[in-house]
Design an enzyme around this catalytic site. Structure first.
Site, PDB file in Angstrom:
ATOM      1  N   PRO A 412     -19.988 -41.044   0.396  1.00 43.48           N
ATOM      2  CA  PRO A 412     -21.218 -41.802   0.133  1.00 43.48           C
ATOM      3  C   PRO A 412     -22.121 -41.075  -0.859  1.00 43.48           C
ATOM      4  CG  PRO A 412     -21.211 -40.856   2.363  1.00 43.48           C
ATOM      5  CD  PRO A 412     -19.843 -40.665   1.800  1.00 43.48           C
ATOM      6  N   CYS A 414     -25.721 -41.805  -3.110  1.00 40.12           N
ATOM      7  CA  CYS A 414     -26.844 -42.598  -3.612  1.00 40.12           C
ATOM      8  C   CYS A 414     -26.811 -42.647  -5.128  1.00 40.12           C
ATOM      9  CB  CYS A 414     -28.160 -41.926  -3.215  1.00 40.12           C
ATOM     10  SG  CYS A 414     -28.871 -42.598  -1.748  1.00 40.12           S
ATOM     11  N   TYR A 570     -32.134 -36.745   7.805  1.00 45.14           N
ATOM     12  CA  TYR A 570     -32.774 -38.072   7.808  1.00 45.14           C
ATOM     13  C   TYR A 570     -33.165 -38.443   9.248  1.00 45.14           C
ATOM     14  CZ  TYR A 570     -31.199 -38.120   2.994  1.00 45.14           C
ATOM     15  OH  TYR A 570     -31.018 -37.786   1.682  1.00 45.14           O
TER      16      TYR A 570
HETATM   17  C1  FMN Z   1     -25.590 -37.896  -6.250  1.00 44.39           C
HETATM   18  C2  FMN Z   1     -25.282 -37.718  -4.801  1.00 44.39           C
HETATM   19  C3  FMN Z   1     -25.764 -38.627  -3.874  1.00 44.39           C
HETATM   20  C4  FMN Z   1     -25.470 -38.503  -2.524  1.00 44.39           C
HETATM   21  N1  FMN Z   1     -25.877 -39.443  -1.638  1.00 44.39           N
HETATM   22  C5  FMN Z   1     -25.447 -39.422  -0.354  1.00 44.39           C
HETATM   23  C6  FMN Z   1     -25.672 -40.496   0.531  1.00 44.39           C
HETATM   24  O1  FMN Z   1     -26.227 -41.503   0.163  1.00 44.39           O
HETATM   25  N2  FMN Z   1     -25.239 -40.397   1.805  1.00 44.39           N
HETATM   26  C7  FMN Z   1     -24.586 -39.291   2.251  1.00 44.39           C
HETATM   27  O2  FMN Z   1     -24.209 -39.239   3.419  1.00 44.39           O
HETATM   28  N3  FMN Z   1     -24.320 -38.276   1.417  1.00 44.39           N
HETATM   29  C8  FMN Z   1     -24.716 -38.313   0.142  1.00 44.39           C
HETATM   30  N4  FMN Z   1     -24.375 -37.303  -0.727  1.00 44.39           N
HETATM   31  C9  FMN Z   1     -23.524 -36.196  -0.239  1.00 44.39           C
HETATM   32  C10 FMN Z   1     -22.065 -36.487  -0.568  1.00 44.39           C
HETATM   33  O3  FMN Z   1     -21.560 -37.579   0.164  1.00 44.39           O
HETATM   34  C11 FMN Z   1     -21.179 -35.264  -0.270  1.00 44.39           C
HETATM   35  O4  FMN Z   1     -21.244 -34.982   1.105  1.00 44.39           O
HETATM   36  C12 FMN Z   1     -21.618 -34.050  -1.072  1.00 44.39           C
HETATM   37  O5  FMN Z   1     -21.827 -34.385  -2.439  1.00 44.39           O
HETATM   38  C13 FMN Z   1     -20.567 -32.941  -0.996  1.00 44.39           C
HETATM   39  O6  FMN Z   1     -19.325 -33.371  -1.490  1.00 44.39           O
HETATM   40  P1  FMN Z   1     -18.814 -33.007  -2.982  1.00 44.39           P
HETATM   41  O7  FMN Z   1     -18.806 -31.513  -3.070  1.00 44.39           O
HETATM   42  O8  FMN Z   1     -17.432 -33.600  -3.030  1.00 44.39           O
HETATM   43  O9  FMN Z   1     -19.739 -33.637  -3.972  1.00 44.39           O
HETATM   44  C14 FMN Z   1     -24.697 -37.416  -2.087  1.00 44.39           C
HETATM   45  C15 FMN Z   1     -24.236 -36.481  -3.022  1.00 44.39           C
HETATM   46  C16 FMN Z   1     -24.495 -36.638  -4.365  1.00 44.39           C
HETATM   47  C17 FMN Z   1     -23.923 -35.638  -5.346  1.00 44.39           C
END
Ligand code: FMN
Ligand code: FAD
Length: 782
Positions: A412, A414, A570
């Protein structure tokens, strides 16, 4: 120059050698309390890479050390009557006593003074020394004398261990995992010279007690171990030499330098024996110190260079050792695993060794791992090929009646691009292209249940018909054009609401156009953030109802799955963490109380969501902050949601409080998924700095998660999964419009992969064990 060295272990002696080579005029004395050949321990191990370093810094001692070495390439894992061997590891073992004698001889040859049977108790006697090297080992008297300055942290680990020796010959680094009537015992064993091997026995504190080891003499406990491992020892005895059972102290010192005194080796920091790096670290510290002394203009400057330049490398090794020791401490988590999956877990426990890496070195072993994985999938009712199984990433999974075609997930994220909560064209293209890109499951960004539930003005929502229609369009597109399933993540921002778009100031309060925020307790996120209102029962009922209405709307949109966001500080997370919940009613206090409201919301949603569709919950498995949620709490949280009917726990971490101290690194949150999955026995999804398909396969094959989510990698590469499918030769759905592209990448990948593997194999220097085997091969065999 005058150098006083306290301690004649590997660190002290090697420092003496290197410094004396550099400054032949210097007066260097090693003060050692023991006699020259009076040494504890049995063998030491070095990797080929460490030996390369020794060769570079002092060829004469390197040559003598390597003449004395036993070499091996294989790691053998014995578990429940099976043995799995993996080659290509390139390790060498040598007697600790021989190593020290070689270093002593070399030091003498260079003109170092060796003062044995000299127990130093006060550094004041070295007042005229330009440099004092403190290499007095794990229980360093001098580190502790200046404890306020060096600030060592000693983390005494829970498992018990004892070093012993044996005459049993071994042709591999051998791990034996042995079930006993008292509990599991582990042996880490390797040969270090002809007819001599080191044996480190390890067990947890309860098993230690049950086995009656407390209070036994060294000989009695050796007899007990010989009883347990006798089937393997073939009548060879276990030898003792200060083989008392201890708890391993993981030591980290805040400072390594005080005036002209410097800590080296175990005195400064330790690394658990399971990665065999204690002696390596000690000698490489000596190398780093010598390098710094060669380059810096003064002793002061050299010591600063040593401390700053060396710390990262030491911490990296300590981190790998930590991950490894935790694996051994929790071996019972994996005790009911299929033996080949268990062995894969042993091999990959400290991150350096991966699925692809093992495929190059031990293809038959990885094939066995793939077959075992495919059989588990077949056991769940899927008609998958178990003769030529695809890699774990491309094995399907079922949650309730939802099937996902592969284990790669778009996390997920945003996009902060909605207008009044309505996802627009950007969102359609964003989700649509990632679905076409092959991921088995796509999560929506946190979609807010009400206008005031939003994090930022750009967040999507699902509280009105216009938003519902916009989401329906996206879900329909995904279903019509891909095999992906799509999961709706619903959340409420709580005290992190009314903040700016990510690129304008993440979590910073809006200057204009904000709205009132609510939370478990009235605690602002930043000191200058808005003060949230503590939720009363009426607010709880209203918010719960909004979650249920959004759930019903989600079903009307056609989403395949639903996730409740209880992570990242949150609203619902603010109830779970004691750092953000200071309530005195039945929703505060114990974890059971703190979980009460999130569970209430979950249960209400579960009742409204169709029974055949799965639900997940996202949690922060640690707050990375003192007094906050820990991995053990996360297991309890997962169990509670499991009992309430959750099908998958999405294991994230942190973002609860702003002064948290996360330890980042590759796959840094995966250990929490591992713990939750294998202790709470629920399906998990892991996430966090997972960037390659190789890592995805490593995590899945080792049983650390059931699904693997990637966030940021998907932002720049919507086709991450198709690309990986081509690499691993696993078929994957693709819309007809794009078939020529799929055919091309699949065709080219066969050749690219072959080229890559050839390059890796050709480019890899032969291990010393391979070179030695070649040198001793009889000519007739050529
Ligand atoms: C731009 C952005 C927006 C994010 N928005 C959410 C979100 O809406 N809900 C959520 O549970 N995690 C959100 N995250 C966290 C990601 O789901 C994920 O857990 C985090 O980026 C770590 O994974 P990665 O290293 O693969 O990016 C967001 C991360 C990024 C980079
Ligand atoms: C019981 C035990 C067995 C071990 N067995 C093995 C093994 O088989 N294989 C392996 O790889 N690693 C083994 N280790 C770990 C390994 O020894 C260390 O990681 C490594 O030796 C660290 O090197 P060092 O030079 O920093 O410290 P050490 O090797 O501990 O050397 C410190 C030296 O300082 C001396 N000393 C201490 N205080 C004073 C003082 N006040 N005055 C003068 N001299 C002093 C000590 O006698 C010792 O010789 C063992 C550790 C322990 C505790």
């Amino acid at each position: 120059m005058k150098v006083a060295i306290i301690g004649g272990g590997p660190a002290g002696l090697y420092a003496a050698i290197l410094l004396k080579k550099q400054r032949p005029q210097a007066e260097i004395t090693v003060h050692e309390r023991n006699r020259a050949d009076d040494t504890f321990g049995f063998g030491v191990v070095f990797s080929d890479a460490t030996l390369d370093n020794f060769e570079k810094y002092d060829p004469p001692s390197y040559r003598r050390i390597t003449q004395e070495f036993a070499y091996w390439d294989d790691i053998a894992v014995h578990f429940r009557g099976t043995v799995h061997r993996v080659g290509g590891n390139g390790f060498c073992g040598c007697s600790r006593r021989t190593l020290l004698l070689i270093l002593q001889e070399r030091a003498r040859e260079l003109g170092v003074t060796l003062a044995f049977e000299t127990d130093v108790d006060d550094e004041a006697r070295f007042a005229d020394a330009d440099l004092i090297v403190i290499a007095d080992g794990i229980n360093s008297r001098f580190r502790d004398r200046h404890i306020d300055h060096f600030q060592p942290q000693v983390d005494l680990r829970s498992n018990k261990f004892a070093w012993m020796g044996s005459t049993k010959p071994l042709d591999a680094f051998t791990f034996i995992f042995q079930e006993t009537e008292w509990g599991p015992f582990i042996a880490h064993a390797y040969q270090y010279e002809a007819g001599r091997s080191t044996w480190i026995f390890e067990t947890d504190a309860d098993t230690f007690q049950r086995a009656g080891l407390e209070g036994l003499s060294e000989q009695q406990s050796a007899d007990r171990m010989a009883g347990i491992f006798g089937w393997f020892l073939d009548g060879h005895p276990l030898l003792i030499n200060r083989s008392m059972w201890r708890n391993f102290p993981m030591i980290r010192s805040q400072r390594w330098v005080k005036d002209n005194m410097v800590l080296l080796g175990d005195a400064k920091a330790t690394a658990h024996f399971s990665i065999g790096s204690g002696t390596k670290l000690a000698m490489e510290d000596a190398i780093a110190l010598a390098d710094a002394m060669a380059q810096a203009p003064t002793v002061d400057a050299a010591l600063q260079t040593y401390e700053h330049g060396r710390r990262e490398e030491v911490e990296k090794t300590q981190h790998a050792a930590d991950v490894s020791l935790v694996w051994f401490e929790h071996v019972d988590r994996f005790w009911d695993f299929d033996p080949v999956q268990f062995a894969f877990g042993v091999m990959t426990r400290a991150k350096a060794i991966t699925y692809d890496n093992l495929t190059l070195r031990a293809p038959e072993f990885v094939r066995e791992v793939d077959v075992a994985f495919a059989k588990q999938v077949r056991g769940k009712g899927f008609d998958v090929d178990i003769d030529k199984p695809v890699a774990p990433m491309f094995q399907p999974l079922r949650l309730r009646e939802m099937q996902v075609a592969n284990r790669a997930v778009v996390s997920p994220m945003c996009m902060y691009s909605a207008k009044e909560g309505v996802p627009g064209n950007f969102h359609l293209v964003h989700y649509g292209s990632r679905a076409i890109g092959g991921a088995g499951l796509i999560f929506t960004e946190m979609t807010c249940i009400g206008r005031d539930a939003r994090i930022t003005p750009g967040c999507t929502g699902l509280w009105n018909d216009e938003q519902q229609a916009a989401w329906t369009r996206i879900v329909d597109f995904v279903h019509a054009n891909s095999a992906a399933r799509i999961c709706l993540q619903l959340g409420h921002a709580g005290r992190k609401g009314a903040t700016k778009l990510m690129w304008e100031g993440m979590d910073r309060p809006l200057e204009q156009g904000g709205w009132d925020t609510i939370s478990a307790s009235p605690l602002p996120y930043f000191p200058d953030s808005q003060m949230p209102r503590e939720m009363d029962r009426a607010a709880m009922d209203r918010v719960k109802q909004e979650f249920v209405i959004a759930t019903l709307r989600g079903e009307a949109c056609g989403f395949d799955m639903l996730e409740l966001h209880c992570a990242h500080g949150y609203l619902l997370a603010s109830f779970i963490s004691p750092l953000t919940n200071q309530r005195s009613d039945e929703y505060g206090g114990s974890l059971e109380n703190r979980l009460r409201y999130p569970l209430e919301v979950f249960e209400a949603m579960r009742a409204a969501w169709p029974a055949h569709k799965p639900m997940s919950v996202r949690i922060s498995a640690t707050d990375w902050a003192a007094g906050g949620i820990t991995g053990d709490d996360a297991v309890a949280v997962a169990r509670a949601f499991g009992e309430a009917g959750v099908d998958l726990v999405d294991v994230s971490t942190g973002q609860t409080v702003r002064d948290a101290q996360p330890i980042y690194g590759r796959m840094f949150q995966t250990p929490f998924s591992d713990q939750v999955r294998n202790e709470a026995r629920v399906a998990t999804m892991c996430v966090g700095n997972i960037t390659t398909a190789d890592q995805v396969n490593t995590i899945l094959a080792a049983g650390r998660a059931d699904l693997v989510a990637l966030g940021r990698p998907h932002l720049v590469d919507p086709s991450f999964t198709i690309r990986a499918a081509a690499w691993y030769g696993a078929d994957i759905a693709c819309p007809p419009q794009y078939l020529p592209g799929k055919e091309q990448i699949f065709r080219n990948s066969v050749r690219d992969r072959q080229d890559f593997e050839d390059l890796k194999i050709k480019g890899k220097p032969k291990t010393r064990a391979e070179l030695k085997a070649e040198a001793t091969k009889p000519l007739a065999a050529e």
